[in-house]
Design an enzyme around this catalytic site. Structure first.
Site, PDB file in Angstrom:
ATOM      1  N   SER A  96       3.501  14.081 -80.601  1.00 16.50           N
ATOM      2  CA  SER A  96       3.928  14.418 -79.244  1.00 16.50           C
ATOM      3  C   SER A  96       2.974  13.810 -78.221  1.00 16.50           C
ATOM      4  O   SER A  96       1.839  13.479 -78.537  1.00 16.50           O
ATOM      5  CB  SER A  96       3.949  15.930 -79.083  1.00 16.50           C
ATOM      6  OG  SER A  96       4.771  16.495 -80.072  1.00 16.50           O
ATOM      7  N   GLY A  97       3.474  13.686 -76.986  1.00 13.64           N
ATOM      8  CA  GLY A  97       2.648  13.119 -75.917  1.00 13.64           C
ATOM      9  C   GLY A  97       3.249  11.822 -75.401  1.00 13.64           C
ATOM     10  O   GLY A  97       4.370  11.457 -75.766  1.00 13.64           O
ATOM     11  N   THR A 104       1.901   8.600 -75.625  1.00 14.46           N
ATOM     12  CA  THR A 104       1.724   7.414 -76.479  1.00 14.46           C
ATOM     13  C   THR A 104       2.835   7.314 -77.519  1.00 14.46           C
ATOM     14  O   THR A 104       3.312   6.211 -77.838  1.00 14.46           O
ATOM     15  CB  THR A 104       0.350   7.479 -77.186  1.00 14.46           C
ATOM     16  OG1 THR A 104      -0.647   7.758 -76.217  1.00 14.46           O
ATOM     17  CG2 THR A 104       0.030   6.177 -77.892  1.00 14.46           C
ATOM     18  N   ASP A 160      -6.315  12.562 -77.727  1.00 17.47           N
ATOM     19  CA  ASP A 160      -6.826  12.807 -76.373  1.00 17.47           C
ATOM     20  C   ASP A 160      -8.084  11.997 -76.130  1.00 17.47           C
ATOM     21  O   ASP A 160      -8.201  11.326 -75.118  1.00 17.47           O
ATOM     22  CB  ASP A 160      -7.096  14.303 -76.189  1.00 17.47           C
ATOM     23  CG  ASP A 160      -5.807  15.091 -76.135  1.00 17.47           C
ATOM     24  OD1 ASP A 160      -5.011  14.819 -75.228  1.00 17.47           O
ATOM     25  OD2 ASP A 160      -5.581  15.927 -77.006  1.00 17.47           O
ATOM     26  N   GLY A 182      -1.724  20.744 -76.304  1.00 14.84           N
ATOM     27  CA  GLY A 182      -0.446  21.203 -75.762  1.00 14.84           C
ATOM     28  C   GLY A 182       0.232  22.260 -76.601  1.00 14.84           C
ATOM     29  O   GLY A 182      -0.348  22.852 -77.512  1.00 14.84           O
ATOM     30  N   LYS A 216      -7.729  16.123 -80.273  1.00 12.04           N
ATOM     31  CA  LYS A 216      -6.316  16.046 -79.914  1.00 12.04           C
ATOM     32  C   LYS A 216      -5.682  17.431 -79.999  1.00 12.04           C
ATOM     33  O   LYS A 216      -6.240  18.328 -80.614  1.00 12.04           O
ATOM     34  CB  LYS A 216      -5.565  15.057 -80.794  1.00 12.04           C
ATOM     35  CG  LYS A 216      -5.404  15.457 -82.247  1.00 12.04           C
ATOM     36  CD  LYS A 216      -4.506  14.487 -82.952  1.00 12.04           C
ATOM     37  CE  LYS A 216      -3.049  14.826 -82.824  1.00 12.04           C
ATOM     38  NZ  LYS A 216      -2.375  14.473 -81.626  1.00 12.04           N
ATOM     39  N   GLY A 217      -4.542  17.544 -79.372  1.00 12.80           N
ATOM     40  CA  GLY A 217      -3.755  18.750 -79.569  1.00 12.80           C
ATOM     41  C   GLY A 217      -4.026  19.826 -78.547  1.00 12.80           C
ATOM     42  O   GLY A 217      -4.317  20.965 -78.894  1.00 12.80           O
ATOM     43  N   GLY A 268      -0.650  10.586 -81.139  1.00 14.57           N
ATOM     44  CA  GLY A 268      -1.641  10.100 -80.184  1.00 14.57           C
ATOM     45  C   GLY A 268      -2.926  10.909 -80.264  1.00 14.57           C
ATOM     46  O   GLY A 268      -3.025  11.875 -81.020  1.00 14.57           O
ATOM     47  N   GLU A 284       1.979  20.180 -84.875  1.00 11.58           N
ATOM     48  CA  GLU A 284       1.541  18.808 -85.179  1.00 11.58           C
ATOM     49  C   GLU A 284       0.517  18.813 -86.321  1.00 11.58           C
ATOM     50  O   GLU A 284       0.458  17.868 -87.096  1.00 11.58           O
ATOM     51  CB  GLU A 284       1.005  18.090 -83.942  1.00 11.58           C
ATOM     52  CG  GLU A 284      -0.273  18.639 -83.397  1.00 11.58           C
ATOM     53  CD  GLU A 284      -0.747  17.901 -82.145  1.00 11.58           C
ATOM     54  OE1 GLU A 284       0.037  17.162 -81.536  1.00 11.58           O
ATOM     55  OE2 GLU A 284      -1.920  18.082 -81.805  1.00 11.58           O
TER      56      GLU A 284
HETATM   57  O1  LIG Z   1      -2.204  16.001 -79.316  1.00 10.83           O
HETATM   58  C1  LIG Z   1      -1.323  15.767 -78.530  1.00 10.83           C
HETATM   59  C2  LIG Z   1      -0.373  16.806 -78.059  1.00 10.83           C
HETATM   60  O2  LIG Z   1      -0.663  18.034 -78.640  1.00 10.83           O
HETATM   61  C3  LIG Z   1      -1.155  14.385 -78.004  1.00 10.83           C
HETATM   62  O3  LIG Z   1      -0.926  13.531 -79.076  1.00 10.83           O
HETATM   63  C4  LIG Z   1      -2.408  14.007 -77.293  1.00 10.83           C
HETATM   64  O4  LIG Z   1      -2.616  14.963 -76.255  1.00 10.83           O
HETATM   65  C5  LIG Z   1      -2.300  12.594 -76.723  1.00 10.83           C
HETATM   66  O5  LIG Z   1      -1.397  12.586 -75.674  1.00 10.83           O
HETATM   67  P1  LIG Z   1      -1.045  11.238 -74.913  1.00 10.83           P
HETATM   68  O6  LIG Z   1      -0.413  10.322 -75.895  1.00 10.83           O
HETATM   69  O7  LIG Z   1      -0.113  11.686 -73.838  1.00 10.83           O
HETATM   70  O8  LIG Z   1      -2.342  10.670 -74.376  1.00 10.83           O
END
Ligand SMILES: O=C(CO)[C@H](O)[C@H](O)COP(=O)(O)O
Length: 125
Positions: A30-31, A33, A89, A102, A99-100, A87, A108
């Site tokens: 998710s996200g 990317t 962070d 959200g 990451k993670g 993706g 995920e």
């Molecule tokens: O872990 C995530 C969501 O829970 C996303 O993969 C992470 O926040 C990266 O986001 P983005 O691709 O928008 O930079």
């Protein structure tokens, strides 16, 4: 396209080109990317007639899979995935990854844990 967006897109395309193969069950992260990754997966499915099943990590990922006409599956149907792609962070020079943040925080990690290979897309470190 601004530098960061172009970097994310290039990293997502490279990740899909290098790690997605015919016949796989693929976890979709998710996200922002992942949007580019799913678009590249859809291109390759069309061009190369790949047979893939995609398992979402969130409502957003499910919508992305459907909008790109990919085959949607569930963890109940496919408890063992070949690969999951997502993706990041932040990634540091030693490849330590955060990451993670959200709403898909838990799902995920469940999907990644069910996958033989976990591919994290990062555009810089
Ligand atoms: O872990 C995530 C969501 O829970 C996303 O993969 C992470 O926040 C990266 O986001 P983005 O691709 O928008 O930079």
């Amino acid at each position: 396209m601004a530098g960061i967006e172009a970097g994310k897109k290039a990293a997502a395309i490279a990740a899909v080109n290098n790690h997605i193969k015919d016949g796989q069950v693929v976890g979709i992260g998710s996200g922002t990317t992942v949007v580019s990754a799913v678009q590249r997966i859809a291109e390759r499915v069309k061009q190369e007639n790949l047979k893939l099943v995609c398992i979402p990590t969130s409502f957003q990922a499910k919508q992305l899979i459907l909008e790109n006409n990919l085959v949607l599956g569930t963890l109940e149907q496919y408890p063992e995935l070949d690969v999951a792609i997502d993706g990041a962070d932040e990634v540091d020079a030693a490849l330590t990854c955060i990451k993670g943040g959200g709403g898909c925080l838990t799902q995920e990690k469940i999907v990644a844990n069910c996958a033989k290979e976990f591919i994290v897309i990062a555009d810089e470190r």
